[in-house]
Design an enzyme around this catalytic site. Structure first.
Site, PDB file in Angstrom:
ATOM      1  N   ASP A  49      -5.646  -5.506   7.355  1.00 52.46           N
ATOM      2  CA  ASP A  49      -7.112  -5.471   7.401  1.00 52.46           C
ATOM      3  C   ASP A  49      -7.823  -5.667   6.066  1.00 52.46           C
ATOM      4  OD1 ASP A  49      -6.454  -3.067   6.225  1.00 52.46           O
ATOM      5  OD2 ASP A  49      -7.390  -1.800   7.753  1.00 52.46           O
ATOM      6  N   GLU A  84       2.547  -5.019   7.750  1.00 52.10           N
ATOM      7  CA  GLU A  84       1.691  -4.098   8.506  1.00 52.10           C
ATOM      8  C   GLU A  84       2.077  -3.973   9.976  1.00 52.10           C
ATOM      9  OE1 GLU A  84      -0.823  -5.263   4.942  1.00 52.10           O
ATOM     10  OE2 GLU A  84       0.676  -6.201   6.240  1.00 52.10           O
ATOM     11  N   GLY A 131       0.364  -5.008   1.432  1.00 51.73           N
ATOM     12  CA  GLY A 131      -0.848  -5.131   0.635  1.00 51.73           C
ATOM     13  C   GLY A 131      -0.704  -6.078  -0.543  1.00 51.73           C
ATOM     14  N   ASP A 146      -1.996  -9.341   0.651  1.00 53.65           N
ATOM     15  CA  ASP A 146      -3.459  -9.316   0.589  1.00 53.65           C
ATOM     16  C   ASP A 146      -3.934  -9.602  -0.831  1.00 53.65           C
ATOM     17  OD1 ASP A 146      -4.302  -8.207   3.358  1.00 53.65           O
ATOM     18  OD2 ASP A 146      -2.804  -6.758   2.709  1.00 53.65           O
ATOM     19  N   ILE A 155       0.829  -1.192   0.000  1.00 53.12           N
ATOM     20  CA  ILE A 155       0.000   0.000   0.000  1.00 53.12           C
ATOM     21  C   ILE A 155       0.874   1.256   0.000  1.00 53.12           C
ATOM     22  CG2 ILE A 155      -0.213   0.180   2.510  1.00 53.12           C
ATOM     23  CD1 ILE A 155      -3.215   0.874   1.996  1.00 53.12           C
TER      24      ILE A 155
END
Length: 270
Positions: A152, A144, A121, A124, A65
């Site tokens: 999340d 993270e 990310g 993810d 991210i």
């Protein structure tokens, strides 16, 4: 479609979705998050696209991210009412989760091809793919925890089902790097290729194999495996029976049988 952060192409029934911010280490900014969803909705809706490959442009797959996006969230969600601020943040998180779930909702198989770093990310993202492959220089890290947050947008929900709860906890708690060999050992990736070029060639070959199969049967197979992951065996069997009661008697079934009998390649409609 015109994309600012991706490059998307389609040839020989294989869609290639490439993260395309190489000057920013393919960091996932807000524009990229939205374009990923748009791209995989397009793959799902395009009959000619029978399978998709997800890869990254430049030196690495993704740095995860975009931290500038993270820092800009405060102004985006600010409200004089603290409850409404928190509600707005929840809405942002749910939107980002939905972006990645678009890979699972896509009825076509998605093959992630990872080279270099896959950080935060990026984990993810690839856990939403059907299969994962990497080059020997790849490494993976759930980052993270090192910036003081709980991941999340999917890693903590999907990764334990891929590599087991104990190993997922270790990686999430420590943020340590997992190299390509270990990623194969813990079954995060299906296969490791010697180089980025070999990775691209190998994943293209696997995608071409999938693209040659019955598109209807492939879509059903993805649906059944995804459903079985989140339901009991009994529920999965019942759904499978209902699906085949509706889809089994297809032109694809007849074509596959005739091709097998005639010792020729099958030809399926998109």
């Amino acid at each position: 479609m015109t994309y600012e952060t991706l490059s998307v192409s389609l040839a020989q029934n294989i869609a290639i979705v490439r993260l395309n911010r190489p000057d920013k280490a393919n960091a996932m900014n807000m524009q990229m998050w939205q374009e990923i969803r748009t791209a995989f909705e397009w793959v799902d809706a395009t009959p000619e696209a029978r399978v998709a490959i997800l890869e990254g442009e430049g030196k690495i797959f993704t740095a995860g991210i975009d931290l500038q996006m993270m820092m800009g969230l405060g102004a985006q969600i600010q409200n004089e009412c603290d409850g409404r601020t928190r509600e707005a943040l929840r809405s942002v998180i749910l939107n980002l989760q939905d972006t990645l779930s678009s890979l699972e909702r896509c009825r076509k198989p998605v093959l992630a091809a990872v080279h270099g770093a896959c950080v935060g990310g990026g984990i993810d993202l690839i856990t939403c793919a059907d299969m994962r492959y990497c080059s020997s220089d790849a490494y993976f890290t759930i980052k993270e925890i090192d910036i003081g947050m709980t991941a999340d947008v999917g890693t903590l929900q999907r990764l334990p089902k891929l590599i087991g709860e104990g190993m997922a906890r270790e990686l999430a708690y420590t943020a340590r790097k997992v190299d390509a060999a270990e990623a194969r050992e813990i079954r995060l990736v299906n296969r490791v290729f010697e180089s980025r070029e070999a990775l691209r060639e190998g994943v293209l070959e696997i995608a071409a194999n999938i693209a040659a199969k019955s598109p209807l049967a492939i879509r059903g197979t993805k649906e059944m495996i995804s459903y079985a992951r989140d339901h009991s065996v009994a529920d999965g069997l019942k759904y499978n029976a209902t699906w085949n009661a509706a889809m089994l008697m297809s032109n694809d079934l007849q074509e596959a049988m005739m091709a097998n009998m005639g010792k020729r390649p099958a030809e399926f409609k998109d």
